[in-house]
Scaffold this motif. Structure first.
Motif, PDB file in Angstrom:
ATOM      1  N   ASP A 192      77.708   6.969  91.452  1.00 54.56           N
ATOM      2  CA  ASP A 192      78.668   5.955  90.488  1.00 54.56           C
ATOM      3  C   ASP A 192      78.922   4.613  91.352  1.00 54.56           C
ATOM      4  O   ASP A 192      78.754   3.540  90.827  1.00 54.56           O
ATOM      5  CB  ASP A 192      79.948   6.661  90.270  1.00 54.56           C
ATOM      6  CG  ASP A 192      80.750   7.269  91.418  1.00 54.56           C
ATOM      7  OD1 ASP A 192      80.175   7.749  92.705  1.00 54.56           O
ATOM      8  OD2 ASP A 192      81.975   7.466  91.481  1.00 54.56           O
TER       9      ASP A 192
ATOM     10  N   PRO B  80      80.841   3.388  85.143  1.00 51.11           N
ATOM     11  CA  PRO B  80      79.524   3.522  84.999  1.00 51.11           C
ATOM     12  C   PRO B  80      79.164   4.168  83.701  1.00 51.11           C
ATOM     13  O   PRO B  80      79.524   5.114  83.469  1.00 51.11           O
ATOM     14  CB  PRO B  80      78.839   3.805  86.172  1.00 51.11           C
ATOM     15  CG  PRO B  80      79.872   4.733  86.794  1.00 51.11           C
ATOM     16  CD  PRO B  80      81.263   4.173  86.350  1.00 51.11           C
TER      17      PRO B  80
ATOM     18  N   GLU C 267      74.378  -2.663  89.584  1.00 50.31           N
ATOM     19  CA  GLU C 267      74.493  -3.480  88.488  1.00 50.31           C
ATOM     20  C   GLU C 267      74.955  -4.962  88.903  1.00 50.31           C
ATOM     21  O   GLU C 267      74.146  -6.011  88.186  1.00 50.31           O
ATOM     22  CB  GLU C 267      75.088  -2.867  87.216  1.00 50.31           C
ATOM     23  CG  GLU C 267      75.251  -3.527  86.123  1.00 50.31           C
ATOM     24  CD  GLU C 267      76.369  -3.003  85.021  1.00 50.31           C
ATOM     25  OE1 GLU C 267      76.246  -3.215  83.690  1.00 50.31           O
ATOM     26  OE2 GLU C 267      77.089  -2.210  85.327  1.00 50.31           O
TER      27      GLU C 267
ATOM     28  N   ASP D 134      75.178   4.485  81.893  1.00 44.81           N
ATOM     29  CA  ASP D 134      73.643   4.060  81.557  1.00 44.81           C
ATOM     30  C   ASP D 134      73.020   5.085  80.739  1.00 44.81           C
ATOM     31  O   ASP D 134      72.797   6.352  81.336  1.00 44.81           O
ATOM     32  CB  ASP D 134      73.154   3.745  83.012  1.00 44.81           C
ATOM     33  CG  ASP D 134      71.883   3.318  83.041  1.00 44.81           C
ATOM     34  OD1 ASP D 134      71.064   3.194  81.722  1.00 44.81           O
ATOM     35  OD2 ASP D 134      71.316   2.970  83.834  1.00 44.81           O
TER      36      ASP D 134
ATOM     37  N   ALA E 201      75.714   2.767  91.293  1.00 48.31           N
ATOM     38  CA  ALA E 201      75.575   2.215  90.072  1.00 48.31           C
ATOM     39  C   ALA E 201      76.075   0.997  89.777  1.00 48.31           C
ATOM     40  O   ALA E 201      75.678  -0.079  89.307  1.00 48.31           O
ATOM     41  CB  ALA E 201      75.565   3.175  88.894  1.00 48.31           C
ATOM     42  N   VAL E 202      77.458   0.906  90.099  1.00 51.13           N
ATOM     43  CA  VAL E 202      78.150  -0.080  89.617  1.00 51.13           C
ATOM     44  C   VAL E 202      77.806  -1.251  90.459  1.00 51.13           C
ATOM     45  O   VAL E 202      77.791  -2.362  89.790  1.00 51.13           O
ATOM     46  CB  VAL E 202      79.758   0.150  90.096  1.00 51.13           C
ATOM     47  CG1 VAL E 202      80.777  -1.066  89.974  1.00 51.13           C
ATOM     48  CG2 VAL E 202      80.188   1.013  89.035  1.00 51.13           C
TER      49      VAL E 202
END
Length: 676
Positions: A86, A528, A93, A530, A89-90
């Protein structure tokens, strides 16, 4: 003296425990320290088998001068991306939005509130190829923080606002139909590499989720082009350097278009997904190559990744000692002609060089070759080839082995459970099924709490501090559902149901969209979300698949509706970017086919006729079909309820879309019923 990382369970964090950098793990206390000391945060994200992570650690984080500067001016946080997907991913991005690219190691500078304002990946110790040195970056960030604080804060707040506005275009809640799946197939055909197999150019990743879609599409529609792409890609990968020709198992990706030179790290998720794909290819075609690769990959996972606790380790490193004390990528796997002669003698070395494509010039570095399996003319002595392989494998086992990341990741173990259970069932290998049961037992015993909440990781029997994310719940449920079908033990269906209750209650919003973290999880700068596949199925599409299978087993309308809504994003993305939503497309194939529900009932679990029917059911190619197996007095699976024997003999019942065929006692009739 070790830093704070010495108390962590992540092997990647433990690798940095002796750095002179005063590392913090990701925690509220670290950000509190940044606020107290009025320092910016350096966030460094990587993973244990990442080559360039090791390089940057050696060049910068082990360097006392660099560490002293970091310790004076920054609060430094180290994150294992596999433990905290998590967080990864954040901020990834944000990196990609700001720079147009991303990768690991990921280097991000944050305010004490966790808002990012400067980004990068690997930074060298000295300026190189237009890249600033890491020290230059640190000095620039420190100066900006000291003299242009208002500007830095404005940039960080603007980035967070923009990220918050990047909502997923959910595309409605209607699942894809025939038209969207046909468009997805057409899109894949356009990107397909007919000369080499696979999709796109270099670097080339094994497209396991897309191959699963192609196999299911062929099973449902009979489209020969779909099967051809799947079969040819699997053959090219298995004959290339991506596949370990001596020990089985696949490397992460190929650096070239021809599958010759891999990036040598071996990941559990890749091998679990590919083991299952090759088993399914064998199921569809009877290919000897697919059978061999499925079994060798399963054996590799059990031999080299299984831990003492019964779970499966995350990865093997790309690098290992080349015999001189230097850590070199691929050293464990590559061979020169001289090394072949030393092990095999002249005659067998000549055969091995021809058979495995080892040349004097080499296909890798410094005259060494990655072993491949080129197409050769003429017939080779199978016994001689087996002897050559065996002797090379034995000699290789004496080389310094690559490091192993021993942490157990729940999601990836779920994928391995499904692969090993099915491979064991298809090829009459009860030891593989037992390995799957052992891993499943570990997840229940160690990773699940009394409310069926999942912890993401463990190591050496000690559970990690981080909560499971969507892919953990979804992939473990998928593994348990496959294990239940293979073993006939309904407890695995029950455990899957408990995990999917969490998916419905904590990861799904009112529209049917799914999030990667639970509603009650730690709040990051963005929640997050996706739906696209990466190296493994996205949590979103994996959840759709597990929900659909659970609904087929139980008749639960709420699970089926949730699966259908989740597939709305596949309707939107499948025709546009099919390579990146392959698992969602595979689940959509199952939905279009039913999926079919198969109940096999016998007078006893050991009844030969019942076992023959169960084997036929498991080998059926109908997309996403679920199988329940038991006796007339069994209450393990809802599908067995009210299913009597036929004339006192074992029988199979096949239903889909609320309609059932006449029960059959004949495996051939059952096989026909499970073929589109």
């Amino acid at each position: 003296m070790p830093n704070r990382l010495a108390h962590e369970t992540s092997p990647y964090l433990l690798q940095h425990a002796d750095n002179p950098v005063d590392w913090w793990p990701w925690s509220g206390e670290a950000f509190e320290e940044a606020r107290r000391s009025d320092k910016p945060v350096l966030l460094s994200v990587g993973y244990s088998s990442c080559h360039w992570c090791h390089v940057m650690a050696h060049e910068s984080f082990e360097d006392r001068t660099t560490a002293d500067y970091l310790n004076e001016h920054f609060v430094s946080i180290k994150v294992d991306r596999e433990e905290r997907p998590d967080v990864d991913a954040v901020y990834m991005e944000a990196v990609q939005a700001a720079t147009g690219q991303g990768g690991w190691p990921m280097t991000v500078f944050l305010t004490p509130e966790g808002e990012p304002f400067y980004f990068g990946t690997y930074f060298p110790p000295a300026p190189r190829h237009g890249m600033p040195s890491f020290r230059q970056v640190l000095e620039g960030v420190r100066q900006a923080w000291a003299t242009r604080r208002e500007e830095v804060t404005e940039v960080a707040e603007k980035i967070v606002r923009e990220l918050a506005g990047r909502e997923v275009n959910f595309g409605g809640t209607e699942a894809p139909g025939e038209q969207e799946l046909a468009q997805a197939l057409l899109g894949l055909t356009r990107e397909y590499d007919p000369q080499r197999g696979g999709f796109g150019g270099a670097p080339k990743f094994p497209p396991s989720m897309v191959i699963e879609f192609l196999l299911r599409h062929h099973a449902r529609t009979g489209a020969e082009g779909a099967l051809q792409m799947a079969r040819d890609t699997c053959e090219r990968m298995a004959r290339g350097g991506l596949y370990d020709q001596l020990g089985g198992g696949f490397a992460r990706y190929s650096v070239d278009r021809d599958w010759v030179v891999p990036h040598f790290e071996k990941m559990l998720y890749d091998n679990a997904l590919l083991c299952r794909v090759y088993a399914h290819l064998w199921r569809a075609t009877g290919s000897d190559l697919a059978r061999r690769v499925a079994l060798e990959t399963a054996d590799f996972m059990v031999r080299e990744l299984r831990t003492a606790e019964g779970g499966f380790a995350s990865a093997l490193d790309a690098d290992s000692d080349d015999g001189t004390g230097r850590h070199v990528e691929g050293a464990y796997y590559v061979w020169t002609p001289a090394e072949l002669r030393e092990v095999l003698g002249e005659e067998d070395a000549e055969l091995a060089a021809r058979y495995f494509g080892v040349t004097e010039e080499g296909t890798f570095e410094q005259g060494a070759s990655v072993l491949q399996l080129p197409q050769l003319e003429g017939v080779l002595d199978a016994q001689q080839v087996a002897s050559v392989r065996s002797r090379l494998f034995e000699r290789r086992s004496r080389r310094p082995a690559p490091g192993r990341d021993d942490k157990i990741v729940a999601a990836w173990n779920g994928l391995a459970i499904a692969a090993l259970a099915e491979t064991g069932a298809y090829f009459d290998r009860p030891d593989l099924v037992e390995a799957a049961v052992g891993a499943a037992d570990l997840l229940v015993r160690l990773h699940m709490d009394e409310h069926a909440g999942l912890s993401r990781t463990s190591k050496d029997g000690r559970v990690g501090p981080n909560a499971g994310v969507l892919e953990d719940y979804a992939d473990v449920a998928e593994g348990f559902l496959a294990l239940g079908s293979v073993t006939g033990e309904g407890v695995w269906l029950d455990f899957a149901g408990l995990l999917l209750d969490h998916v419905l209650n904590r990861f799904t919003d009112d529209s049917g969209a799914l999030y990667d973290t639970a509603a009650d999880a730690e709040q990051l700068i963005r929640r997050p979300q996706d739906p696209t596949d990466n190296a493994a199925p996205s949590g979103w599409t994996a959840a759709a698949g597990a929900l659909l299978s659970h609904a087929a087993h139980t008749g639960s309308q709420s699970h089926r509706v949730a699966a259908e809504k989740a597939l709305g994003v596949v309707r939107a993305l499948g025709p546009r970017v099919p390579r990146f939503i392959g698992w969602g497309l595979a689940v959509a194939e199952a939905l279009l086919d039913g999926p079919r529900e198969v109940a096999v009932i016998g007078p006893s679990l050991d009844d030969a006729s019942a076992r023959a029917l169960r084997r036929t059911a498991l080998l059926g190619t109908a997309p996403g079909a679920v199988v329940a197996y038991g006796t007339t007095d069994s209450d393990e699976f809802p599908l067995l309820e009210g299913r009597p024997l036929v004339g006192g003999a074992a029988a199979a019942y096949v239903c889909r879309n609320f309609t059932c065929d006449t029960p059959t006692t004949d495996p051939e009739r059952l096989r026909a019923a499970l073929t589109s």
